[in-house]
Design a protein around this motif. Structure first.
Motif, PDB file in Angstrom:
ATOM      1  N   ASP A 162       0.580  -1.458   0.387  1.00  0.00           N
ATOM      2  CA  ASP A 162      -0.025  -0.453   0.033  1.00  0.00           C
ATOM      3  C   ASP A 162       0.550   1.878   0.029  1.00  0.00           C
ATOM      4  OD1 ASP A 162       0.589  -0.784   2.801  1.00  0.00           O
ATOM      5  OD2 ASP A 162      -0.700   0.712   3.311  1.00  0.00           O
ATOM      6  N   SER A 192      -2.996  -2.468  -3.943  1.00  0.00           N
ATOM      7  CA  SER A 192      -3.854  -3.116  -3.181  1.00  0.00           C
ATOM      8  C   SER A 192      -3.875  -4.627  -3.503  1.00  0.00           C
ATOM      9  CB  SER A 192      -4.788  -2.359  -2.102  1.00  0.00           C
ATOM     10  OG  SER A 192      -5.459  -2.756  -4.263  1.00  0.00           O
ATOM     11  N   LYS A 226      -6.535  -6.133  -3.780  1.00  0.00           N
ATOM     12  CA  LYS A 226      -7.816  -6.123  -5.094  1.00  0.00           C
ATOM     13  C   LYS A 226      -7.273  -5.930  -6.436  1.00  0.00           C
ATOM     14  CE  LYS A 226     -11.738  -4.317  -5.517  1.00  0.00           C
ATOM     15  NZ  LYS A 226     -11.821  -3.012  -6.872  1.00  0.00           N
ATOM     16  N   PRO A 281      -4.145  -2.329   4.281  1.00  0.00           N
ATOM     17  CA  PRO A 281      -5.816  -1.886   4.461  1.00  0.00           C
ATOM     18  C   PRO A 281      -6.694  -2.733   4.171  1.00  0.00           C
ATOM     19  CG  PRO A 281      -5.211   0.148   3.435  1.00  0.00           C
ATOM     20  CD  PRO A 281      -3.931  -1.300   3.645  1.00  0.00           C
ATOM     21  N   GLU A 282      -7.220  -2.663   4.027  1.00  0.00           N
ATOM     22  CA  GLU A 282      -9.058  -3.993   3.623  1.00  0.00           C
ATOM     23  C   GLU A 282      -8.174  -5.361   3.546  1.00  0.00           C
ATOM     24  OE1 GLU A 282      -9.552  -2.700  -0.411  1.00  0.00           O
ATOM     25  OE2 GLU A 282      -9.912  -0.342   0.405  1.00  0.00           O
ATOM     26  N   MET A 283      -7.696  -5.717   2.384  1.00  0.00           N
ATOM     27  CA  MET A 283      -6.613  -7.010   2.500  1.00  0.00           C
ATOM     28  C   MET A 283      -5.277  -6.951   3.269  1.00  0.00           C
ATOM     29  SD  MET A 283      -6.860 -10.053  -1.142  1.00  0.00           S
ATOM     30  CE  MET A 283      -8.722  -9.689  -1.174  1.00  0.00           C
ATOM     31  N   ASP A 284      -5.299  -7.934   4.281  1.00  0.00           N
ATOM     32  CA  ASP A 284      -4.028  -8.452   4.450  1.00  0.00           C
ATOM     33  C   ASP A 284      -2.898  -8.760   3.824  1.00  0.00           C
ATOM     34  OD1 ASP A 284      -3.932 -10.516   4.912  1.00  0.00           O
ATOM     35  OD2 ASP A 284      -4.659 -10.397   7.782  1.00  0.00           O
TER      36      ASP A 284
END
Ligand SMILES: [Fe+2]
Ligand SMILES: [Fe+2]
Length: 330
Positions: A11, A34, A36, A58-61
């Protein structure tokens, strides 16, 4: 060519750009900011050899991301980048098989380059192993298809049922005794198993007719090597199966058919099947005559050794029966 495509996922874009700048000469580097975006790139711009992912995103580690990569793209080698505080998580990921290696942050470009080289080598090893397995599977399917074709031709005629298999058995025994390579022996086995496939076009009454055949009927039967060749020619065998089928009634002195080839024009694989075919045919019972017995069959090839049949192959065949007690039981 070996795949050296690498995807870096973090990130922190500055870290990605710095790696890309320092390592772009050695590797084909792509970046994603990211998990995603990383998954999207893997789907649309792959195949990648290696994926490197930051753990804290953040969101998906990183663990979640690399687990998904493992599921969707199992051949991609996975590396996790992690801070010292997260070493326990990284070790667990390695132990669970989610990642191949982990690197600690900050990671010097030299360490990254070394890990990438090792991972690319590992990826290419996985791919070559997969190719070997695929090839083995493909060969097995091919052999099953050949066996099905053999059953198809033999299902029409009870008298010759098993003929091709028995010819294959003797041909392989001859090949082994000659010390041929295993690959050539496999070719002999496959070709012998379907050598008479062209007989599917010969009317059944000709094949099973008691008594002698008219010249016209013989002409039709003599088309079977050519017909077999035409059937098999479009299949991309890695060995000359169709040519061997075409040549299995040729004779050294040019008296065979369909091409009237002589000696060195005929493949050794074809010469082996020719001898095995003659011996098996004379040993087995046919509607128009009973079996002539092994001794008569061996006498035939011995008498025409060097004229019709390859002398070395004849000698080996005789030895198999007379000294090694070969029989056609399958
Ligand atoms: Fe034949
Ligand atoms: Fe035959």
């Amino acid at each position: 060519m070996a795949n050296n495509k690498v995807l870096l996922v973090d990130d922190e874009e500055q870290i990605l750009l710095s790696f890309q700048r320092r390592l772009k000469k050695q590797f084909n580097l792509d970046i994603a900011t990211s998990g995603k975006q990383g998954l999207e790139k893997l789907d649309s711009e792959g195949p990648y050899a290696v994926v490197v992912s930051d753990y804290r995103m953040p969101e998906m580690d990183g663990v979640h991301f690399l687990k998904t990569v493992k599921q969707n793209h199992p051949d991609v080698v996975r590396i996790m980048l992690t801070g010292f505080a997260d070493i326990h998580t990284a070790t667990k990921a390695v132990n669970q098989g989610q990642v191949f290696r982990f690197l600690t942050k900050p990671c010097p470009p030299r360490d990254m380059a070394e890990a990438l080289e090792q991972s690319i080598r590992y990826h290419n090893f996985i791919i070559s192993e997969r190719e070997v397995i695929d090839l083995k599977r493909w060969r097995k399917s091919l052999e099953q298809m050949v066996a099905a074709l053999a059953r198809l031709v033999e299902s029409r005629d009870a008298y010759t049922a098993g003929h091709q298999q028995r010819v294959a058995l003797l041909s392989v025994a001859i090949g082994r005794a000659m010390g041929l390579e295993e690959q050539t022996i496999d070719t002999v086995r496959l070709a012998a198993t379907i050598h008479d496939i062209g007989k599917v076009y010969v009317p059944l009454e000709f094949l099973t007719k008691p008594g002698s055949l008219s010249p016209l009927e013989l002409d039709v039967i003599h088309t079977h090597p050519q017909v077999g060749y035409e059937i098999l020619k479009p299949i991309e065998f890695e060995s000359p199966i169709s040519r061997i089928v075409l040549e299995h009634h040729e004779r050294l002195d040019g008296s065979g058919y369909p091409q009237g080839l002589i000696g060195s024009e005929i493949l050794v694989e074809s010469k082996i099947i020719t001898v095995a075919d003659v011996v098996e045919a004379m040993c087995s019972h046919r509607p128009y005559r009973p079996s002539r017995g092994v001794n008569k069959a061996l006498g035939e090839i011995e008498q025409k050794k060097g004229v019709c049949y390859d002398p070395e192959i004849v000698d080996i065949c005789l030895e198999l029966f007379r000294k090694n007690n070969f029989n056609f039981q399958i």
